[in-house]
Design a protein around this motif. Sequence first.
Motif, PDB file in Angstrom:
ATOM      1  N   GLU A  32      29.020 -18.644 -46.311  1.00 35.81           N
ATOM      2  CA  GLU A  32      28.406 -19.287 -47.252  1.00 35.81           C
ATOM      3  C   GLU A  32      26.924 -18.426 -47.447  1.00 35.81           C
ATOM      4  O   GLU A  32      26.417 -18.640 -48.683  1.00 35.81           O
ATOM      5  N   ALA A  62      26.843 -15.607 -42.538  1.00 36.33           N
ATOM      6  CA  ALA A  62      26.536 -16.994 -41.894  1.00 36.33           C
ATOM      7  C   ALA A  62      27.358 -17.839 -42.677  1.00 36.33           C
ATOM      8  O   ALA A  62      27.708 -17.811 -43.861  1.00 36.33           O
ATOM      9  N   GLY A  63      27.802 -18.778 -41.799  1.00 30.20           N
ATOM     10  CA  GLY A  63      28.522 -19.766 -42.630  1.00 30.20           C
ATOM     11  C   GLY A  63      29.316 -20.944 -41.485  1.00 30.20           C
ATOM     12  O   GLY A  63      28.399 -21.506 -40.726  1.00 30.20           O
ATOM     13  N   VAL A  64      30.131 -21.815 -41.856  1.00 28.71           N
ATOM     14  CA  VAL A  64      30.786 -22.573 -41.281  1.00 28.71           C
ATOM     15  C   VAL A  64      32.248 -22.334 -40.719  1.00 28.71           C
ATOM     16  O   VAL A  64      32.930 -22.021 -41.409  1.00 28.71           O
ATOM     17  N   ASP A  78      31.042 -26.521 -37.347  1.00 24.36           N
ATOM     18  CA  ASP A  78      29.941 -25.705 -36.938  1.00 24.36           C
ATOM     19  C   ASP A  78      29.248 -24.786 -37.729  1.00 24.36           C
ATOM     20  O   ASP A  78      29.927 -23.882 -38.382  1.00 24.36           O
ATOM     21  N   ARG A  79      27.956 -24.914 -38.011  1.00 24.59           N
ATOM     22  CA  ARG A  79      27.195 -23.981 -38.593  1.00 24.59           C
ATOM     23  C   ARG A  79      26.820 -22.848 -37.542  1.00 24.59           C
ATOM     24  O   ARG A  79      26.339 -22.802 -36.590  1.00 24.59           O
ATOM     25  N   ASP A 137      20.190 -27.250 -36.935  1.00 31.46           N
ATOM     26  CA  ASP A 137      20.518 -27.976 -38.323  1.00 31.46           C
ATOM     27  C   ASP A 137      19.426 -27.959 -39.359  1.00 31.46           C
ATOM     28  O   ASP A 137      19.915 -27.804 -40.717  1.00 31.46           O
ATOM     29  N   LEU A 141      21.129 -21.651 -44.021  1.00 36.54           N
ATOM     30  CA  LEU A 141      22.219 -20.498 -43.539  1.00 36.54           C
ATOM     31  C   LEU A 141      21.833 -19.175 -44.092  1.00 36.54           C
ATOM     32  O   LEU A 141      22.111 -18.285 -43.305  1.00 36.54           O
TER      33      LEU A 141
END
Length: 341
Positions: A32, A62-64, A78-79, A137, A141
């Motif tokens: 992301e 960074a991402g999912v 999960d992030r 949360d 990101l």
Amino acid sequence: MKTVRITGPRACAVVDKPDPAIGRDYVLLKVEAAPMCNEYLAYRDQVYLERNRPDSLGHEMAGVVADAPEGARLRPGDRVVALCGYPCGTCELCRRGYYSHCAGTEDPLEVCKSESGECGFAQYAVKPAWLCVPVPDAMPLDHAAMACCGLGPTFGVMQRMGVGSFDTVLITGLGAVGLGGVINARYRGATVIGVARSPYRARLARELGCATVLDPRDGDPLEQVRSLTGGVDFAIDCSGQPEYQRLCVDAVRRLGTVGFLAEPGELTVRVDDDLVQKGVTLMGSLDINLNDAGRLLHLIGEVPDQIERFITHRYPLDRIGEAFDRQSRHECGKIVLYPWS
């Protein structure tokens, strides 16, 4: 998936590659946010550092999590921020958390039997699950991605040095790594002196909290440092330029410590004058210790305004050429690419 390829001097394109496959303990990451680091040197000068190749660019992301093997601690959705590189994970240094100094790095494409997935300037990447750190949360990101080269290298060296609120830190090379060092040092309460030639980055360093920024074209920076401090407690070179590396050694006080973060450069050290008589420690460093990842993410969450100043430009992947050109002019702080925009 979309990914970036350098096609010639100052030329690049967004091209298609097969989606990656995963294997062993690797997860598939939907990228992301992909911060830019030294890849512009390949674009501008055809100089390839680290894992960079014409069709493999970008080591920060960074991402999912999009896919994970059965039994993995991470699950789809999960992030995470993926720390840099592909260390073995089993040697003594990796077990101690110093993964960036691993001498037995592995080829992720071989591990996963995949044609793609080893770079961040792409829509998907593969990463060992143990190198992916969960992101709170509430944290964007792209902010979490600053835990890679944006803040990671200088955080790691300052942890090892023990930089504190009574200290003065000299940072040479106020690029995408050195500017992150200003944030780290100021968070610790230290006073920062920077050295930079770019007016843009000198101004940004002051906005981030740098007390003084010296331009070497305005006079001997060593004399200026000595007139300000008599000798700094710590010096960190983020430039890779021999004259700045020498400045760090000369400007640090007796019993001070010098950290070298940039890869290029060749420095002649006078053992007696530089080390024995002064009692100086010279230290090479790369990224954070894995055990400090949570601390660094906590710091990032504490200074969101600083992080927003640090990220000066955001581009979709399709505008990668503009991003490279801006980096090449040194008219930016940290640039972030968004592969799905």
